[in-house]
Design an enzyme around this catalytic site. Structure first.
Site, mmCIF file in Angstrom:
data_model
loop_
_atom_site.group_PDB
_atom_site.id
_atom_site.type_symbol
_atom_site.label_atom_id
_atom_site.label_comp_id
_atom_site.label_asym_id
_atom_site.label_seq_id
_atom_site.Cartn_x
_atom_site.Cartn_y
_atom_site.Cartn_z
ATOM 1 N N HIS A 150 16.369 14.607 4.544
ATOM 2 C CA HIS A 150 16.014 13.249 4.970
ATOM 3 C C HIS A 150 15.828 13.200 6.493
ATOM 4 O O HIS A 150 14.886 12.588 6.986
ATOM 5 C CB HIS A 150 17.126 12.258 4.599
ATOM 6 C CG HIS A 150 17.357 12.080 3.140
ATOM 7 N ND1 HIS A 150 18.590 12.183 2.562
ATOM 8 C CD2 HIS A 150 16.508 11.792 2.120
ATOM 9 C CE1 HIS A 150 18.507 11.956 1.262
ATOM 10 N NE2 HIS A 150 17.251 11.733 0.964
ATOM 11 N N ARG B 157 8.934 16.923 -2.097
ATOM 12 C CA ARG B 157 9.509 18.266 -2.214
ATOM 13 C C ARG B 157 8.706 19.072 -3.226
ATOM 14 O O ARG B 157 7.589 19.425 -2.978
ATOM 15 C CB ARG B 157 10.986 18.166 -2.607
ATOM 16 C CG ARG B 157 11.850 17.514 -1.525
ATOM 17 C CD ARG B 157 13.209 17.148 -2.047
ATOM 18 N NE ARG B 157 13.056 16.293 -3.224
ATOM 19 C CZ ARG B 157 14.008 16.049 -4.097
ATOM 20 N NH1 ARG B 157 15.180 16.604 -3.948
ATOM 21 N NH2 ARG B 157 13.799 15.235 -5.106
ATOM 22 N N LYS C 160 20.416 4.421 -10.325
ATOM 23 C CA LYS C 160 21.491 5.192 -9.687
ATOM 24 C C LYS C 160 22.711 4.333 -9.391
ATOM 25 O O LYS C 160 22.579 3.155 -9.062
ATOM 26 C CB LYS C 160 20.982 5.806 -8.372
ATOM 27 C CG LYS C 160 19.952 6.883 -8.595
ATOM 28 C CD LYS C 160 19.489 7.504 -7.293
ATOM 29 C CE LYS C 160 18.499 8.632 -7.559
ATOM 30 N NZ LYS C 160 17.894 9.155 -6.338
ATOM 31 N N SER D 191 20.490 14.763 -2.655
ATOM 32 C CA SER D 191 21.806 14.166 -2.418
ATOM 33 C C SER D 191 22.767 14.532 -3.538
ATOM 34 O O SER D 191 23.957 14.754 -3.294
ATOM 35 C CB SER D 191 21.674 12.649 -2.310
ATOM 36 O OG SER D 191 20.844 12.328 -1.232
HETATM 37 N N1 COA Z 1 14.717 16.387 1.405
HETATM 38 C C1 COA Z 1 15.712 16.556 0.547
HETATM 39 N N2 COA Z 1 15.981 15.702 -0.459
HETATM 40 C C2 COA Z 1 15.198 14.612 -0.567
HETATM 41 C C3 COA Z 1 14.144 14.371 0.284
HETATM 42 C C4 COA Z 1 13.911 15.313 1.328
HETATM 43 N N3 COA Z 1 12.928 15.164 2.182
HETATM 44 N N4 COA Z 1 13.532 13.224 -0.083
HETATM 45 C C5 COA Z 1 14.201 12.773 -1.151
HETATM 46 N N5 COA Z 1 15.198 13.606 -1.446
HETATM 47 C C6 COA Z 1 16.138 13.507 -2.569
HETATM 48 C C7 COA Z 1 17.045 12.332 -2.479
HETATM 49 O O1 COA Z 1 18.255 12.661 -1.826
HETATM 50 C C8 COA Z 1 17.274 11.998 -3.933
HETATM 51 O O2 COA Z 1 18.287 12.844 -4.426
HETATM 52 P P1 COA Z 1 19.154 12.424 -5.707
HETATM 53 O O3 COA Z 1 18.208 12.116 -6.815
HETATM 54 O O4 COA Z 1 19.974 13.605 -5.932
HETATM 55 O O5 COA Z 1 19.929 11.196 -5.268
HETATM 56 C C9 COA Z 1 15.985 12.390 -4.611
HETATM 57 O O6 COA Z 1 15.369 13.292 -3.727
HETATM 58 C C10 COA Z 1 15.076 11.247 -4.894
HETATM 59 O O7 COA Z 1 14.804 10.615 -3.685
HETATM 60 P P2 COA Z 1 13.796 9.397 -3.635
HETATM 61 O O8 COA Z 1 12.564 9.723 -4.371
HETATM 62 O O9 COA Z 1 13.683 8.967 -2.230
HETATM 63 O O10 COA Z 1 14.503 8.332 -4.534
HETATM 64 P P3 COA Z 1 15.643 7.404 -4.133
HETATM 65 O O11 COA Z 1 16.368 7.040 -5.346
HETATM 66 O O12 COA Z 1 16.461 7.945 -3.020
HETATM 67 O O13 COA Z 1 14.839 6.136 -3.562
HETATM 68 C C11 COA Z 1 13.881 3.965 -3.739
HETATM 69 C C12 COA Z 1 14.045 5.328 -4.392
HETATM 70 C C13 COA Z 1 15.231 3.359 -3.397
HETATM 71 C C14 COA Z 1 13.047 4.109 -2.464
HETATM 72 C C15 COA Z 1 13.122 3.063 -4.749
HETATM 73 O O14 COA Z 1 13.881 2.979 -5.935
HETATM 74 C C16 COA Z 1 12.864 1.683 -4.182
HETATM 75 O O15 COA Z 1 11.875 1.475 -3.517
HETATM 76 N N6 COA Z 1 13.792 0.723 -4.456
HETATM 77 C C17 COA Z 1 13.665 -0.647 -4.012
HETATM 78 C C18 COA Z 1 13.316 -1.562 -5.190
HETATM 79 C C19 COA Z 1 11.855 -1.467 -5.515
HETATM 80 O O16 COA Z 1 10.995 -1.888 -4.776
HETATM 81 N N7 COA Z 1 11.559 -0.842 -6.659
HETATM 82 C C20 COA Z 1 10.210 -0.651 -7.131
HETATM 83 C C21 COA Z 1 9.612 0.588 -6.524
HETATM 84 S S1 COA Z 1 7.985 0.839 -7.134
#
Ligand code: COA
Length: 167
Positions: free
Chosen positions: A18, A91, A42, A129
């Site tokens: 991140h 990724r 989550k 994460s």
């Molecule tokens: N390097 C390493 N790990 C990474 C990474 C990077 N560059 N980018 C993402 N990851 C990991 C994260 O740690 C996460 O790990 P986990 O699944 O073990 O927790 C995983 O990849 C998924 O990350 P991401 O795709 O960013 O998902 P998220 O759950 O962290 O975030 C939100 C998703 C919160 C942005 C999305 O649900 C959201 O926008 N929520 C708001 C409500 C909304 O508008 N919803 C409709 C969306 S269309």
């Protein structure tokens, strides 16, 4: 006009992957808001405040980066802030379908912001994460996955000694 980007995520907890994406976004945009958001699928270990605090600790030297918490719809937040971009790290190919779907949904909800994907560094390709949480929980070394400044805090918060470890 200021070019503002939003970097949303659960950040449970923030990892080196991140931080890499946030740092690179900070060079591309005038201002970046790292947004601790809700993924309805989550149940985070760290509270939203804790997650935001950890991100603040590791981005304090990036002068154009701020950290906020939001429990609503990302597209509404982006519209309200007049941000021009949503920045996400990409990724492996497994991320693609999910990210593609979110990017299209966000565009339908608010067309004036682009989703920008930054390809993650190869060393962070398999980092997540949940990997960090699992390793810390069982007492493993997380120092190559999270920034050194917060590694101890994350470890102490997550480590649950097992009977095996106590032998
Ligand atoms: N390097 C390493 N790990 C990474 C990474 C990077 N560059 N980018 C993402 N990851 C990991 C994260 O740690 C996460 O790990 P986990 O699944 O073990 O927790 C995983 O990849 C998924 O990350 P991401 O795709 O960013 O998902 P998220 O759950 O962290 O975030 C939100 C998703 C919160 C942005 C999305 O649900 C959201 O926008 N929520 C708001 C409500 C909304 O508008 N919803 C409709 C969306 S269309």
């Amino acid at each position: 006009m200021e070019r503002l980007a939003v970097c949303p995520g659960t950040f449970d907890p923030v990892t080196l992957g991140h931080v890499d994406i946030i740092t690179r976004a900070a060079t591309l945009f005038d201002r970046v808001i790292v947004l601790v958001s809700v993924n309805v699928d989550k149940r985070p270990c760290f509270s939203a405040e804790e997650r935001a605090e950890l991100i603040r600790a590791v981005t304090k030297d990036l002068k154009n980066v701020e950290v906020e918490i939001m429990d609503g719809l990302l597209a509404d937040y982006v519209r309200k802030k007049k941000a021009c971009a949503i920045v996400k790290g990409l990724r492996a190919t497994t991320d693609f379908e999910y990210e593609f779907q979110m990017a299209l949904a966000n565009r339908k909800l608010y067309a004036d912001a682009e989703t920008v994907f930054l390809v993650t560094k190869s060393e962070n390709m398999y980092l997540s994460s949940s990997v960090v949480r699992q390793i810390a929980q069982f007492g493993g070394d997380i120092s190559s996955f999270v920034p050194p400044a917060i590694a101890d805090r994350i470890f102490e918060r997550l480590y649950r000694p097992t009977k095996e470890a106590e032998k």
